[in-house]
Write a protein that holds these residues in place. Sequence first.
Motif, PDB file in Angstrom:
ATOM      1  N   GLY A  86     -35.806  38.974 -16.015  1.00 28.56           N
ATOM      2  CA  GLY A  86     -36.321  38.061 -17.022  1.00 28.56           C
ATOM      3  C   GLY A  86     -35.473  37.971 -18.277  1.00 28.56           C
ATOM      4  N   ALA A  87     -34.435  38.808 -18.374  1.00 30.22           N
ATOM      5  CA  ALA A  87     -33.562  38.786 -19.552  1.00 30.22           C
ATOM      6  C   ALA A  87     -32.279  38.025 -19.234  1.00 30.22           C
ATOM      7  CB  ALA A  87     -33.234  40.209 -19.997  1.00 30.22           C
ATOM      8  N   MET A  88     -31.923  37.092 -20.116  1.00 31.75           N
ATOM      9  CA  MET A  88     -30.726  36.271 -19.948  1.00 31.75           C
ATOM     10  C   MET A  88     -29.590  36.863 -20.774  1.00 31.75           C
ATOM     11  SD  MET A  88     -30.328  32.300 -21.119  1.00 31.75           S
ATOM     12  CE  MET A  88     -30.279  32.590 -22.874  1.00 31.75           C
ATOM     13  N   ARG A  89     -28.366  36.872 -20.181  1.00 34.34           N
ATOM     14  CA  ARG A  89     -27.202  37.310 -20.956  1.00 34.34           C
ATOM     15  C   ARG A  89     -25.965  36.565 -20.477  1.00 34.34           C
ATOM     16  NH1 ARG A  89     -23.847  41.808 -18.841  1.00 34.34           N
ATOM     17  NH2 ARG A  89     -24.471  42.081 -16.691  1.00 34.34           N
ATOM     18  N   GLU A  90     -25.083  36.289 -21.413  1.00 34.93           N
ATOM     19  CA  GLU A  90     -23.818  35.630 -21.088  1.00 34.93           C
ATOM     20  C   GLU A  90     -22.926  36.618 -20.356  1.00 34.93           C
ATOM     21  OE1 GLU A  90     -20.053  33.550 -23.397  1.00 34.93           O
ATOM     22  OE2 GLU A  90     -21.982  33.666 -24.415  1.00 34.93           O
ATOM     23  N   VAL A  91     -22.209  36.129 -19.322  1.00 34.69           N
ATOM     24  CA  VAL A  91     -21.291  36.969 -18.548  1.00 34.69           C
ATOM     25  C   VAL A  91     -19.936  36.288 -18.451  1.00 34.69           C
ATOM     26  CG1 VAL A  91     -23.097  38.143 -17.208  1.00 34.69           C
ATOM     27  CG2 VAL A  91     -22.125  36.008 -16.347  1.00 34.69           C
ATOM     28  N   ASP A  92     -18.919  37.075 -18.166  1.00 33.52           N
ATOM     29  CA  ASP A  92     -17.566  36.539 -18.018  1.00 33.52           C
ATOM     30  C   ASP A  92     -17.358  35.866 -16.670  1.00 33.52           C
ATOM     31  OD1 ASP A  92     -16.749  37.400 -20.539  1.00 33.52           O
ATOM     32  OD2 ASP A  92     -16.166  39.376 -19.779  1.00 33.52           O
ATOM     33  N   SER A  93     -18.129  36.298 -15.646  1.00 35.84           N
ATOM     34  CA  SER A  93     -17.963  35.725 -14.318  1.00 35.84           C
ATOM     35  C   SER A  93     -19.190  36.037 -13.466  1.00 35.84           C
ATOM     36  CB  SER A  93     -16.707  36.281 -13.643  1.00 35.84           C
ATOM     37  OG  SER A  93     -16.852  37.675 -13.397  1.00 35.84           O
ATOM     38  N   LEU A  94     -19.335  35.259 -12.383  1.00 32.40           N
ATOM     39  CA  LEU A  94     -20.354  35.512 -11.375  1.00 32.40           C
ATOM     40  C   LEU A  94     -19.684  35.456 -10.016  1.00 32.40           C
ATOM     41  CD1 LEU A  94     -23.388  33.366 -12.639  1.00 32.40           C
ATOM     42  CD2 LEU A  94     -23.217  35.869 -12.630  1.00 32.40           C
ATOM     43  N   GLU A  95     -20.015  36.395  -9.145  1.00 30.27           N
ATOM     44  CA  GLU A  95     -19.394  36.478  -7.820  1.00 30.27           C
ATOM     45  C   GLU A  95     -19.994  35.453  -6.867  1.00 30.27           C
ATOM     46  OE1 GLU A  95     -19.464  39.623  -4.221  1.00 30.27           O
ATOM     47  OE2 GLU A  95     -18.645  40.405  -6.101  1.00 30.27           O
ATOM     48  N   VAL A  96     -19.106  34.851  -6.059  1.00 23.16           N
ATOM     49  CA  VAL A  96     -19.508  33.993  -4.953  1.00 23.16           C
ATOM     50  C   VAL A  96     -19.142  34.783  -3.698  1.00 23.16           C
ATOM     51  CG1 VAL A  96     -19.328  31.730  -3.877  1.00 23.16           C
ATOM     52  CG2 VAL A  96     -18.863  31.964  -6.332  1.00 23.16           C
ATOM     53  N   PRO A  97     -20.122  35.420  -3.040  1.00 23.74           N
ATOM     54  CA  PRO A  97     -19.796  36.324  -1.942  1.00 23.74           C
ATOM     55  C   PRO A  97     -19.207  35.614  -0.726  1.00 23.74           C
ATOM     56  CG  PRO A  97     -22.178  36.034  -2.128  1.00 23.74           C
ATOM     57  CD  PRO A  97     -21.554  35.309  -3.285  1.00 23.74           C
ATOM     58  N   ALA A  98     -18.383  36.338   0.015  1.00 22.61           N
ATOM     59  CA  ALA A  98     -17.825  35.817   1.262  1.00 22.61           C
ATOM     60  C   ALA A  98     -18.980  35.500   2.206  1.00 22.61           C
ATOM     61  CB  ALA A  98     -16.900  36.855   1.886  1.00 22.61           C
ATOM     62  N   GLY A  99     -18.944  34.324   2.813  1.00 20.47           N
ATOM     63  CA  GLY A  99     -19.998  33.933   3.739  1.00 20.47           C
ATOM     64  C   GLY A  99     -21.360  33.792   3.087  1.00 20.47           C
ATOM     65  N   GLY A 100     -21.399  33.599   1.781  1.00 17.07           N
ATOM     66  CA  GLY A 100     -22.680  33.531   1.070  1.00 17.07           C
ATOM     67  C   GLY A 100     -22.699  32.426   0.048  1.00 17.07           C
ATOM     68  N   ARG A 101     -23.608  32.557  -0.914  1.00 18.31           N
ATOM     69  CA  ARG A 101     -23.708  31.525  -1.945  1.00 18.31           C
ATOM     70  C   ARG A 101     -24.134  32.110  -3.270  1.00 18.31           C
ATOM     71  NH1 ARG A 101     -28.095  28.201   1.232  1.00 18.31           N
ATOM     72  NH2 ARG A 101     -26.116  27.782   2.183  1.00 18.31           N
ATOM     73  N   LEU A 102     -23.746  31.389  -4.295  1.00 16.96           N
ATOM     74  CA  LEU A 102     -24.170  31.681  -5.658  1.00 16.96           C
ATOM     75  C   LEU A 102     -25.071  30.536  -6.067  1.00 16.96           C
ATOM     76  CD1 LEU A 102     -24.080  33.060  -8.453  1.00 16.96           C
ATOM     77  CD2 LEU A 102     -21.957  31.776  -8.888  1.00 16.96           C
ATOM     78  N   ARG A 103     -26.310  30.855  -6.382  1.00 19.38           N
ATOM     79  CA  ARG A 103     -27.279  29.823  -6.754  1.00 19.38           C
ATOM     80  C   ARG A 103     -27.579  29.933  -8.244  1.00 19.38           C
ATOM     81  NH1 ARG A 103     -33.308  29.182  -5.806  1.00 19.38           N
ATOM     82  NH2 ARG A 103     -33.556  26.930  -5.934  1.00 19.38           N
ATOM     83  N   LEU A 104     -27.340  28.850  -8.965  1.00 17.84           N
ATOM     84  CA  LEU A 104     -27.695  28.758 -10.375  1.00 17.84           C
ATOM     85  C   LEU A 104     -28.942  27.880 -10.433  1.00 17.84           C
ATOM     86  CD1 LEU A 104     -24.170  28.141 -11.953  1.00 17.84           C
ATOM     87  CD2 LEU A 104     -25.272  30.298 -11.395  1.00 17.84           C
ATOM     88  N   ALA A 105     -30.066  28.469 -10.854  1.00 16.26           N
ATOM     89  CA  ALA A 105     -31.348  27.768 -10.790  1.00 16.26           C
ATOM     90  C   ALA A 105     -32.194  28.081 -12.010  1.00 16.26           C
ATOM     91  CB  ALA A 105     -32.097  28.179  -9.520  1.00 16.26           C
ATOM     92  N   SER A 106     -33.134  27.206 -12.299  1.00 13.21           N
ATOM     93  CA  SER A 106     -34.051  27.401 -13.413  1.00 13.21           C
ATOM     94  C   SER A 106     -34.754  28.750 -13.261  1.00 13.21           C
ATOM     95  CB  SER A 106     -35.072  26.265 -13.425  1.00 13.21           C
ATOM     96  OG  SER A 106     -35.946  26.413 -14.516  1.00 13.21           O
TER      97      SER A 106
END
Length: 155
Positions: A86-106
């Motif tokens: 529930g806590a939001m924080r700014e990051v330098d990067s987010l990983e997109v895993p091999a054979g997977g997905r990165l979901r940015l959602a509300s």
Amino acid sequence: MKRPAVRVAALPCALTAALVLAGCGSDSAGSAAELSVSAAYMPQPVSASMAAGFLTITNEGGTKDELTSVTSDAAGSVTVHETVGGAMREVDSLEVPAGGRLRLASGGNHLMFEKLKRKPLQGEKVTVELHFADSGTVEVEMPVEAATYTPDTGS
């Protein structure tokens, strides 16, 4: 006469070894990241200076990649945020895993558009450039949806 039989027997062994080595080289586990972007949208912002952005990055390749930054002519800056517990924080990067997905959602990981140059309106599109550690830059058109828009995730 035995000599030709030895050569014939050695040939299948050499071909088998070559095929095994060639198969190792084409193993998808070692292949580069293969990224695609879907479900991109920005809810019409309620603020004149800030907005959020959401999308899904799918990696069909055998190697992970990282979303390292995002740029857009629509804002002074675009930052990447993760949400944990529930806590939001700014990051330098987010990983997109091999054979997977990165979901940015509300309610989860997301993009924050700060210092908007003008307030985007429903029906317009905002262009963003997603910058990845290994895959370079991917340009995405992000449609502006109603502030209350909830995407159909199929689940």
